[in-house]
Design a protein around this motif. Structure first.
Motif, PDB file in Angstrom:
ATOM      1  N   ARG A   2     -16.369   6.779 -38.416  1.00  0.00           N
ATOM      2  CA  ARG A   2     -15.327   7.714 -38.816  1.00  0.00           C
ATOM      3  C   ARG A   2     -14.040   6.968 -39.174  1.00  0.00           C
ATOM      4  O   ARG A   2     -13.366   7.304 -40.137  1.00  0.00           O
ATOM      5  CB  ARG A   2     -15.068   8.716 -37.692  1.00  0.00           C
ATOM      6  N   ALA A   3     -13.714   5.936 -38.399  1.00  0.00           N
ATOM      7  CA  ALA A   3     -12.512   5.147 -38.686  1.00  0.00           C
ATOM      8  C   ALA A   3     -12.654   4.427 -40.015  1.00  0.00           C
ATOM      9  O   ALA A   3     -11.699   4.330 -40.787  1.00  0.00           O
ATOM     10  CB  ALA A   3     -12.259   4.133 -37.565  1.00  0.00           C
ATOM     11  N   GLY A   4     -13.855   3.925 -40.293  1.00  0.00           N
ATOM     12  CA  GLY A   4     -14.095   3.210 -41.535  1.00  0.00           C
ATOM     13  C   GLY A   4     -14.027   4.082 -42.768  1.00  0.00           C
ATOM     14  O   GLY A   4     -13.782   3.594 -43.870  1.00  0.00           O
ATOM     15  N   GLU A   5     -14.240   5.373 -42.598  1.00  0.00           N
ATOM     16  CA  GLU A   5     -14.205   6.297 -43.731  1.00  0.00           C
ATOM     17  C   GLU A   5     -12.783   6.707 -44.116  1.00  0.00           C
ATOM     18  O   GLU A   5     -12.579   7.256 -45.188  1.00  0.00           O
ATOM     19  CB  GLU A   5     -15.021   7.551 -43.394  1.00  0.00           C
ATOM     20  N   GLN A   6     -11.827   6.447 -43.254  1.00  0.00           N
ATOM     21  CA  GLN A   6     -10.448   6.840 -43.513  1.00  0.00           C
ATOM     22  C   GLN A   6      -9.826   5.918 -44.565  1.00  0.00           C
ATOM     23  O   GLN A   6     -10.102   4.732 -44.595  1.00  0.00           O
ATOM     24  CB  GLN A   6      -9.609   6.761 -42.227  1.00  0.00           C
ATOM     25  N   SER A   7      -9.005   6.477 -45.420  1.00  0.00           N
ATOM     26  CA  SER A   7      -8.303   5.653 -46.405  1.00  0.00           C
ATOM     27  C   SER A   7      -6.958   6.295 -46.715  1.00  0.00           C
ATOM     28  O   SER A   7      -6.750   7.476 -46.483  1.00  0.00           O
ATOM     29  CB  SER A   7      -9.133   5.501 -47.681  1.00  0.00           C
ATOM     30  N   GLY A   8      -6.057   5.509 -47.238  1.00  0.00           N
ATOM     31  CA  GLY A   8      -4.737   5.994 -47.602  1.00  0.00           C
ATOM     32  C   GLY A   8      -3.767   5.912 -46.442  1.00  0.00           C
ATOM     33  O   GLY A   8      -4.149   5.818 -45.279  1.00  0.00           O
ATOM     34  N   ARG A  22      -3.992   6.488 -41.902  1.00  0.00           N
ATOM     35  CA  ARG A  22      -3.944   5.249 -41.110  1.00  0.00           C
ATOM     36  C   ARG A  22      -3.911   5.525 -39.609  1.00  0.00           C
ATOM     37  O   ARG A  22      -4.642   4.902 -38.840  1.00  0.00           O
ATOM     38  CB  ARG A  22      -2.735   4.412 -41.519  1.00  0.00           C
ATOM     39  N   THR A  23      -3.100   6.455 -39.191  1.00  0.00           N
ATOM     40  CA  THR A  23      -3.006   6.762 -37.765  1.00  0.00           C
ATOM     41  C   THR A  23      -4.326   7.279 -37.232  1.00  0.00           C
ATOM     42  O   THR A  23      -4.775   6.885 -36.152  1.00  0.00           O
ATOM     43  CB  THR A  23      -1.898   7.807 -37.512  1.00  0.00           C
ATOM     44  N   ASP A  24      -4.990   8.163 -37.989  1.00  0.00           N
ATOM     45  CA  ASP A  24      -6.289   8.673 -37.559  1.00  0.00           C
ATOM     46  C   ASP A  24      -7.316   7.557 -37.484  1.00  0.00           C
ATOM     47  O   ASP A  24      -8.138   7.523 -36.568  1.00  0.00           O
ATOM     48  CB  ASP A  24      -6.786   9.759 -38.516  1.00  0.00           C
ATOM     49  N   ALA A  25      -7.300   6.650 -38.440  1.00  0.00           N
ATOM     50  CA  ALA A  25      -8.250   5.543 -38.451  1.00  0.00           C
ATOM     51  C   ALA A  25      -8.033   4.621 -37.254  1.00  0.00           C
ATOM     52  O   ALA A  25      -8.989   4.198 -36.604  1.00  0.00           O
ATOM     53  CB  ALA A  25      -8.142   4.752 -39.747  1.00  0.00           C
ATOM     54  N   VAL A  26      -6.779   4.330 -36.948  1.00  0.00           N
ATOM     55  CA  VAL A  26      -6.477   3.471 -35.798  1.00  0.00           C
ATOM     56  C   VAL A  26      -6.914   4.163 -34.512  1.00  0.00           C
ATOM     57  O   VAL A  26      -7.536   3.546 -33.636  1.00  0.00           O
ATOM     58  CB  VAL A  26      -4.972   3.112 -35.753  1.00  0.00           C
TER      59      VAL A  26
END
Length: 53
Positions: free
Chosen positions: A13-19, A23-27
């Motif tokens: 799920r973190a790897g799918e985040q972009s933009g 960033r906060t959601d990915a971290v």
């Protein structure tokens, strides 16, 4: 769901985040994946310790 499955799911799920806005959601998802992986390691250590006693 096991800790390792949770960790893998959250890492994906973190790897799918972009933009920038994601960033906060990915971290957060990445840190969550690390936490679940550490829980899996702790469970393995606990099982090993119990087996030795």
């Amino acid at each position: 769901m096991t800790y390792s499955e949770s960790a893998e799911s959250r890492a994906d799920r973190a790897g799918e985040q972009s933009g920038d806005e994601w960033r906060t959601d990915a971290v957060g998802a990445g840190l969550s994946a690390i936490a679940y992986a550490l829980l899996d390691v702790a469970a393995a250590i606990r099982e090993n310790t119990e087996a030795r006693q």
